[in-house]
Design a protein around this motif. Structure first.
Motif, PDB file in Angstrom:
ATOM      1  N   VAL A 134     -83.596 -72.794 -71.583  1.00 38.47           N
ATOM      2  CA  VAL A 134     -82.923 -71.547 -71.214  1.00 38.47           C
ATOM      3  C   VAL A 134     -83.409 -71.129 -69.827  1.00 38.47           C
ATOM      4  CG1 VAL A 134     -82.512 -69.150 -71.867  1.00 38.47           C
ATOM      5  CG2 VAL A 134     -82.886 -70.854 -73.649  1.00 38.47           C
ATOM      6  N   ILE A 135     -82.460 -71.067 -68.888  1.00 36.87           N
ATOM      7  CA  ILE A 135     -82.834 -70.722 -67.506  1.00 36.87           C
ATOM      8  C   ILE A 135     -82.297 -69.337 -67.166  1.00 36.87           C
ATOM      9  CG2 ILE A 135     -82.673 -71.410 -65.074  1.00 36.87           C
ATOM     10  CD1 ILE A 135     -81.961 -74.257 -66.047  1.00 36.87           C
ATOM     11  N   GLN A 136     -83.194 -68.487 -66.690  1.00 30.56           N
ATOM     12  CA  GLN A 136     -82.766 -67.170 -66.189  1.00 30.56           C
ATOM     13  C   GLN A 136     -83.241 -67.027 -64.745  1.00 30.56           C
ATOM     14  OE1 GLN A 136     -84.209 -63.738 -68.378  1.00 30.56           O
ATOM     15  NE2 GLN A 136     -83.135 -62.307 -67.034  1.00 30.56           N
ATOM     16  N   VAL A 137     -82.330 -66.648 -63.876  1.00 36.85           N
ATOM     17  CA  VAL A 137     -82.706 -66.430 -62.473  1.00 36.85           C
ATOM     18  C   VAL A 137     -82.666 -64.927 -62.197  1.00 36.85           C
ATOM     19  CG1 VAL A 137     -82.248 -67.037 -60.065  1.00 36.85           C
ATOM     20  CG2 VAL A 137     -81.621 -68.643 -61.886  1.00 36.85           C
ATOM     21  N   GLY A 138     -83.806 -64.386 -61.765  1.00 35.66           N
ATOM     22  CA  GLY A 138     -83.894 -62.948 -61.527  1.00 35.66           C
ATOM     23  C   GLY A 138     -84.196 -62.220 -62.824  1.00 35.66           C
ATOM     24  N   ILE A 172     -85.333 -74.329 -83.659  1.00 36.46           N
ATOM     25  CA  ILE A 172     -85.029 -75.034 -82.409  1.00 36.46           C
ATOM     26  C   ILE A 172     -86.075 -74.609 -81.376  1.00 36.46           C
ATOM     27  CG2 ILE A 172     -83.373 -75.185 -80.486  1.00 36.46           C
ATOM     28  CD1 ILE A 172     -81.102 -74.939 -82.545  1.00 36.46           C
ATOM     29  N   GLN A 173     -86.636 -75.631 -80.680  1.00 31.56           N
ATOM     30  CA  GLN A 173     -87.634 -75.295 -79.669  1.00 31.56           C
ATOM     31  C   GLN A 173     -86.926 -74.759 -78.422  1.00 31.56           C
ATOM     32  OE1 GLN A 173     -89.568 -78.727 -78.049  1.00 31.56           O
ATOM     33  NE2 GLN A 173     -91.292 -77.541 -77.260  1.00 31.56           N
ATOM     34  N   SER A 174     -87.345 -73.611 -77.920  1.00 27.31           N
ATOM     35  CA  SER A 174     -86.718 -73.155 -76.669  1.00 27.31           C
ATOM     36  C   SER A 174     -87.710 -73.289 -75.522  1.00 27.31           C
ATOM     37  CB  SER A 174     -86.178 -71.736 -76.780  1.00 27.31           C
ATOM     38  OG  SER A 174     -87.209 -70.815 -76.964  1.00 27.31           O
ATOM     39  N   LEU A 175     -87.224 -73.914 -74.437  1.00 29.49           N
ATOM     40  CA  LEU A 175     -88.050 -74.076 -73.237  1.00 29.49           C
ATOM     41  C   LEU A 175     -87.553 -73.039 -72.253  1.00 29.49           C
ATOM     42  CD1 LEU A 175     -87.552 -77.923 -72.954  1.00 29.49           C
ATOM     43  CD2 LEU A 175     -89.500 -76.765 -73.983  1.00 29.49           C
ATOM     44  N   SER A 176     -88.465 -72.183 -71.801  1.00 25.25           N
ATOM     45  CA  SER A 176     -88.038 -71.039 -71.022  1.00 25.25           C
ATOM     46  C   SER A 176     -88.328 -71.234 -69.535  1.00 25.25           C
ATOM     47  CB  SER A 176     -88.819 -69.851 -71.575  1.00 25.25           C
ATOM     48  OG  SER A 176     -88.379 -68.703 -70.984  1.00 25.25           O
ATOM     49  N   TYR A 177     -87.296 -71.049 -68.704  1.00 21.69           N
ATOM     50  CA  TYR A 177     -87.471 -71.137 -67.254  1.00 21.69           C
ATOM     51  C   TYR A 177     -87.053 -69.806 -66.643  1.00 21.69           C
ATOM     52  CZ  TYR A 177     -87.989 -76.059 -68.184  1.00 21.69           C
ATOM     53  OH  TYR A 177     -88.444 -77.260 -68.679  1.00 21.69           O
TER      54      TYR A 177
END
Ligand code: NAD
Length: 282
Positions: free
Chosen positions: A36-40, A61-66
């Protein structure tokens, strides 16, 4: 009184099914993971991202956070997407929209591998949907089909009217209703005499983005009304695109806001992540 289509209950059922299937995969040594990518740090995006991560945790479900800074460049984001495309341990990639101005949303969406495009926004998946082939489908309209099916609403042969032609709701909604053998009309901001069209609908889907726009005079007696809109009124209360109080007595079934379409979107994201994991290695 209309039958209330309970999105809270149906989404909970779907999440239980995903949880069970994820546990089965885990027993075979296979993990399911979503990047999961969040910008800002747009507050609304942070809430959506937080809810998605919570759902992942719930179903296993494994979530990889960016979490990237607001000033991230398009090139930096594209590089991260490419890295995630190439990682065998990542099944799904989700880039939370909207993105800051310096980044083209379209470029980023099209850079995501269609096999990891769990939002169903990539042109390849949109194309697959329009030719009736298997692929990832945008979560909100996919969730609406589940709501209808699990509430025993027959779609085949019915007059279905979709108000809204956005790429994430209106257009995929129309494609899915066609796939289910509905007779489908799409209305939009340039439609003449909207009421005349919507009054034909056995199934009316409102995805307009205008609070309480659809009042009783837009609705045929006995119609099934699906409200996609989410708005906060002056008292901070949630409402939809449909004026629930005036439409409900006329409809045979209706989705409330909150507790209708909203919870289905995240449940279908979980379904798409599971599907992606099941596809890999086949
Ligand atoms: P959008 O703004 O991209 O599209 C709105 C559509 O409505 C456009 O196609 C436009 O032509 C049409 N429209 C606008 N005014 C109209 C009018 N007067 N008559 C007829 N058509 C008109 O919005 P969207 O992204 O499709 O979202 C629609 C609504 O659904 C919004 O309220 C949004 O917040 C909500 N939404 C909810 C979920 C969820 O999970 N429940 C997901 C996505 C969007």
């Amino acid at each position: 009184m209309a039958f209330l289509i309970d999105g809270k209950k149906i989404s909970a059922e779907i999440k239980e099914e995903v949880k069970e299937a994820v546990a089965k995969l885990a027993a075979e040594g296979k993990k399911v993971s979503l990047a999961v990518i969040q910008v800002g740090n747009d507050p609304a995006s942070s809430v959506y991202v937080g809810n998605k991560k919570k759902a992942c945790e719930y179903v296993g479900i494994q979530s990889l956070s960016y979490e990237l800074p607001e000033e991230t460049t398009e090139a930096e984001l594209l590089k991260l997407v490419e890295e995630l495309n190439n990682r065998a341990d990542v099944n799904g990639i989700l880039v939370q929209l909207p993105l800051p101005k310096q980044i083209s949303e379209d470029k980023v969406i099209q850079a995501i591998s269609p096999d990891k495009d769990v939002d169903g926004f990539h042109v390849q998946n949109v194309g697959r949907l329009s030719v009736g082939a298997d692929g990832f489908v945008s979560c909100t309209p996919a969730g609406i089909i589940e709501l209808l099916k699990r509430s025993d609403v027959e779609i085949a042969g019915k007059e279905c009217v979709v108000i809204g032609r956005s790429n994430i709701v209106g257009k995929p909604m129309a494609a899915l209703l066609i796939r289910e053998n509905g007779t489908v009309t799409v209305c939009h901001s340039k439609t003449k005499d909207l009421k005349e069209v919507t009054k034909r609908a056995d199934i009316l889907v409102a995805a307009i983005g205008k609070p309480k726009f659809i009042t009783a005079e837009y609705v045929k007696d006995g119609a099934v009304v699906i409200d996609v809109g989410i708005h906060r009124n002056a008292d901070n209360k949630l409402c939809g695109d449909v004026d629930f109080d005036s439409v409900e007595p006329k409809a045979s079934a209706i989705t409330p806001v909150p507790g209708g379409v909203g919870p289905m979107t995240i449940a279908m994201l979980m379904v798409n992540c599971l599907k992606s994991a099941e596809m890999t290695g086949k």
